[in-house]
Write an enzyme that holds these catalytic residues in place. Structure first.
Site, PDB file in Angstrom:
ATOM      1  N   CYS A  98     -12.990 -12.655 -40.366  1.00 19.63           N
ATOM      2  CA  CYS A  98     -12.914 -12.942 -38.962  1.00 19.63           C
ATOM      3  C   CYS A  98     -14.138 -12.590 -37.937  1.00 19.63           C
ATOM      4  O   CYS A  98     -14.377 -13.286 -37.080  1.00 19.63           O
ATOM      5  CB  CYS A  98     -11.646 -11.785 -38.516  1.00 19.63           C
ATOM      6  SG  CYS A  98     -11.887 -10.209 -38.626  1.00 19.63           S
ATOM      7  N   ASP A 156       2.684 -15.421 -39.021  1.00 21.77           N
ATOM      8  CA  ASP A 156       2.973 -14.608 -39.767  1.00 21.77           C
ATOM      9  C   ASP A 156       3.596 -13.280 -39.176  1.00 21.77           C
ATOM     10  O   ASP A 156       4.448 -12.645 -39.382  1.00 21.77           O
ATOM     11  CB  ASP A 156       2.322 -14.326 -41.008  1.00 21.77           C
ATOM     12  CG  ASP A 156       1.929 -15.340 -41.881  1.00 21.77           C
ATOM     13  OD1 ASP A 156       2.675 -16.310 -42.046  1.00 21.77           O
ATOM     14  OD2 ASP A 156       0.936 -15.558 -42.339  1.00 21.77           O
ATOM     15  N   CYS A 164     -10.578  -2.973 -43.937  1.00 23.18           N
ATOM     16  CA  CYS A 164     -10.057  -3.024 -42.474  1.00 23.18           C
ATOM     17  C   CYS A 164      -8.686  -2.493 -42.847  1.00 23.18           C
ATOM     18  O   CYS A 164      -8.028  -1.948 -42.017  1.00 23.18           O
ATOM     19  CB  CYS A 164     -10.039  -4.361 -42.142  1.00 23.18           C
ATOM     20  SG  CYS A 164      -9.132  -4.628 -40.522  1.00 23.18           S
TER      21      CYS A 164
HETATM   22  N1  LIG Z   1      -6.328  -8.160 -34.412  1.00 23.62           N
HETATM   23  C1  LIG Z   1      -5.115  -7.572 -35.040  1.00 23.62           C
HETATM   24  N2  LIG Z   1      -4.262  -6.802 -34.390  1.00 23.62           N
HETATM   25  C2  LIG Z   1      -2.864  -6.301 -34.908  1.00 23.62           C
HETATM   26  N3  LIG Z   1      -2.469  -6.767 -36.290  1.00 23.62           N
HETATM   27  C3  LIG Z   1      -3.492  -7.484 -36.787  1.00 23.62           C
HETATM   28  C4  LIG Z   1      -4.585  -7.989 -36.321  1.00 23.62           C
HETATM   29  N4  LIG Z   1      -5.297  -8.877 -37.430  1.00 23.62           N
HETATM   30  C5  LIG Z   1      -4.542  -8.774 -38.562  1.00 23.62           C
HETATM   31  N5  LIG Z   1      -3.356  -7.978 -38.125  1.00 23.62           N
HETATM   32  C6  LIG Z   1      -2.384  -7.791 -39.029  1.00 23.62           C
HETATM   33  O1  LIG Z   1      -2.510  -7.964 -40.491  1.00 23.62           O
HETATM   34  C7  LIG Z   1      -1.707  -8.903 -41.020  1.00 23.62           C
HETATM   35  C8  LIG Z   1      -2.682  -9.667 -42.184  1.00 23.62           C
HETATM   36  O2  LIG Z   1      -3.771 -10.331 -41.281  1.00 23.62           O
HETATM   37  P1  LIG Z   1      -4.325 -11.512 -41.748  1.00 23.62           P
HETATM   38  O3  LIG Z   1      -5.506 -11.668 -40.920  1.00 23.62           O
HETATM   39  O4  LIG Z   1      -4.504 -11.668 -43.233  1.00 23.62           O
HETATM   40  O5  LIG Z   1      -3.498 -12.621 -41.068  1.00 23.62           O
HETATM   41  P2  LIG Z   1      -2.623 -13.808 -41.531  1.00 23.62           P
HETATM   42  O6  LIG Z   1      -1.989 -13.594 -43.005  1.00 23.62           O
HETATM   43  O7  LIG Z   1      -3.424 -14.829 -41.103  1.00 23.62           O
HETATM   44  O8  LIG Z   1      -1.205 -13.499 -40.661  1.00 23.62           O
HETATM   45  P3  LIG Z   1      -0.930 -13.989 -38.951  1.00 23.62           P
HETATM   46  O9  LIG Z   1      -0.296 -15.181 -39.414  1.00 23.62           O
HETATM   47  O10 LIG Z   1      -0.038 -13.078 -38.808  1.00 23.62           O
HETATM   48  O11 LIG Z   1      -2.107 -13.909 -38.452  1.00 23.62           O
HETATM   49  C9  LIG Z   1      -1.107  -9.648 -40.090  1.00 23.62           C
HETATM   50  O12 LIG Z   1       0.014 -10.343 -40.388  1.00 23.62           O
HETATM   51  C10 LIG Z   1      -1.077  -8.797 -38.890  1.00 23.62           C
HETATM   52  O13 LIG Z   1       0.265  -8.069 -38.843  1.00 23.62           O
END
Ligand SMILES: Nc1ncnc2c1ncn2[C@@H]1O[C@H](COP(=O)(O)OP(=O)(O)OP(=O)(O)O)[C@@H](O)[C@H]1O
Length: 358
Positions: free
Chosen positions: A202, A15, A105
């Protein structure tokens, strides 16, 4: 004209990778950043599948950045994360509540810390791969709007962002459904096109958060009694951090009907057990309020509310009952109103505001 600069938070997932690509295509000056948030180096080496900030997450994000053709950096946010997310998470469970670490977060690490650092280095915006949209309303306020896909909607975890934070944020993925995002990733040969969605919390990759809390805090959480609502002892529990309101599995209690956790009493170290009806309630109070689509709300009928991430939502009457307190009275009883979780209010698909359930 100089193009606007945007820092995209890249978790190494599909994403946020597509978010970076879309913004580049739209003409922004895009910089990719992965926040290191909880692992120490030893854990990073051991970790096989990376999680959201392990080595393979960084490797994946870096390869995506190369493919798209954007600069990429890793930044350390471990202190912010420890203070605002992990400490809060442990404290909340130790106080008999059920925290939502993603909400903390988002507000304090992704936005307060990453956005402020990005603005300092000359960015106009940060962007994420959340399934949500941000719009400026006719009343001049910014609000999070439901993503086009209900299946992936992430608005619940974003209710706590401030107006300033929203004004400096882009969420390009909210206009798409997940299969479209994967297709865009495939067509652009992004190396993460087929990567699995991230799951759960996470920083507790194995899901055993009770063990995590004991290890993290160095505290041994004592066993105690399961009791009925009027105090009759039913058996022994493993320590309050093992339970959440509404929980049915793993209780080992026979009531002669389905048994649920209905309340956690940290002062007396008791976990209260009741039947399905006792696990349902009509009224909740919430504090630590944040308002979004409107500046404020005093009293309103028939407001759509969610009481946890995957709640289908229900209508309630909302009344301001304190400077930082609302009371929501649901039209139908709701299962498992859980202290520590958020209540998020919606109006026409926009986040109206929300707070923490007391
Ligand atoms: N460690 C990180 N560093 C930078 N940005 C992050 C990090 N973790 C999450 N994000 C940001 O927060 C958003 C939402 O996080 P989430 O953990 O819900 O991911 P997700 O929906 O699985 O998306 P993705 O496929 O991008 O991992 C991510 O799309 C990203 O833009």
């Amino acid at each position: 004209m100089m193009s606007k600069k945007v820092v995209v938070g890249m978790s190494g997932g599909v994403d946020s990778s597509v978010a970076a690509m879309l913004l580049k295509q739209q003409g922004y000056d895009v910089v990719g950043v992965t926040m290191q948030i909880w692992q120490d180096e030893a854990e990073e080496v051991q970790q096989e599948n990376g999680g959201c900030c392990g080595l393979s997450a960084v490797d994946d994000a870096r390869r995506v950045a190369e493919t798209i053709g954007i600069p990429y950096y890793v930044m350390n946010f471990k202190d912010d994360f420890r203070k605002n997310v992990m400490d809060y998470f442990a404290d909340s469970y130790l106080n008999g509540q059920t925290p939502n670490p993603c909400i903390a977060c988002n507000r304090y690490v992704k936005w307060e810390a990453l956005l402020e650092r990005s603005l300092q280095i000359g960015a106009d915006y940060i962007a994420t791969g959340h399934y949500a949209r941000i719009e400026k309303l006719p009343n001049g306020r910014y609000a999070i709007r439901n993503s086009v896909t209900a299946a992936k909607d992430q608005t619940y975890a974003l209710y706590n962002l401030t107006q300033r934070q929203l004004a400096h944020t882009l969420m390009p993925v909210g206009d798409y459904e997940k299969p479209q995002i994967r297709k865009l990733a495939e067509e652009a040969y992004l190396p993460v096109a087929h990567k699995a969605d991230s799951q759960d919390i996470c920083f507790v990759p194995n899901g055993d958060y009770a063990s995590f809390i004991e290890e993290y805090t160095g505290k041994i959480v004592p066993e105690g009694n399961f009791v009925t609502p009027d105090g009759k002892i039913l058996g022994r529990h493993k320590g309050i951090i093992h339970y959440t309101v509404g929980q049915r599995k793993g209780l080992g209690i026979s009531l002669g009907e389905r048994a649920f956790v209905t309340e956690i009493r940290p002062q007396t170290n008791e976990v209260v057990i009741g039947n399905r009806a006792q696990a349902c309630q009509t009224v909740l109070r919430a504090n630590h309020l944040n308002f979004m689509a409107r500046e404020d709300i005093q009293e309103e009928d028939h407001v759509f509310a969610k009481i946890r991430y995957n709640h289908k939502g229900a209508y309630c009457h909302v009344k301001r009952t304190g400077e930082d307190e609302i009371t929501c009275t649901f039209e139908e009883p709701q299962h498992a109103i859980t202290p520590g979780q958020a209540v998020v209010l919606y109006e026409d698909g926009y986040v109206l505001g929300g707070g923490t359930i007391i």
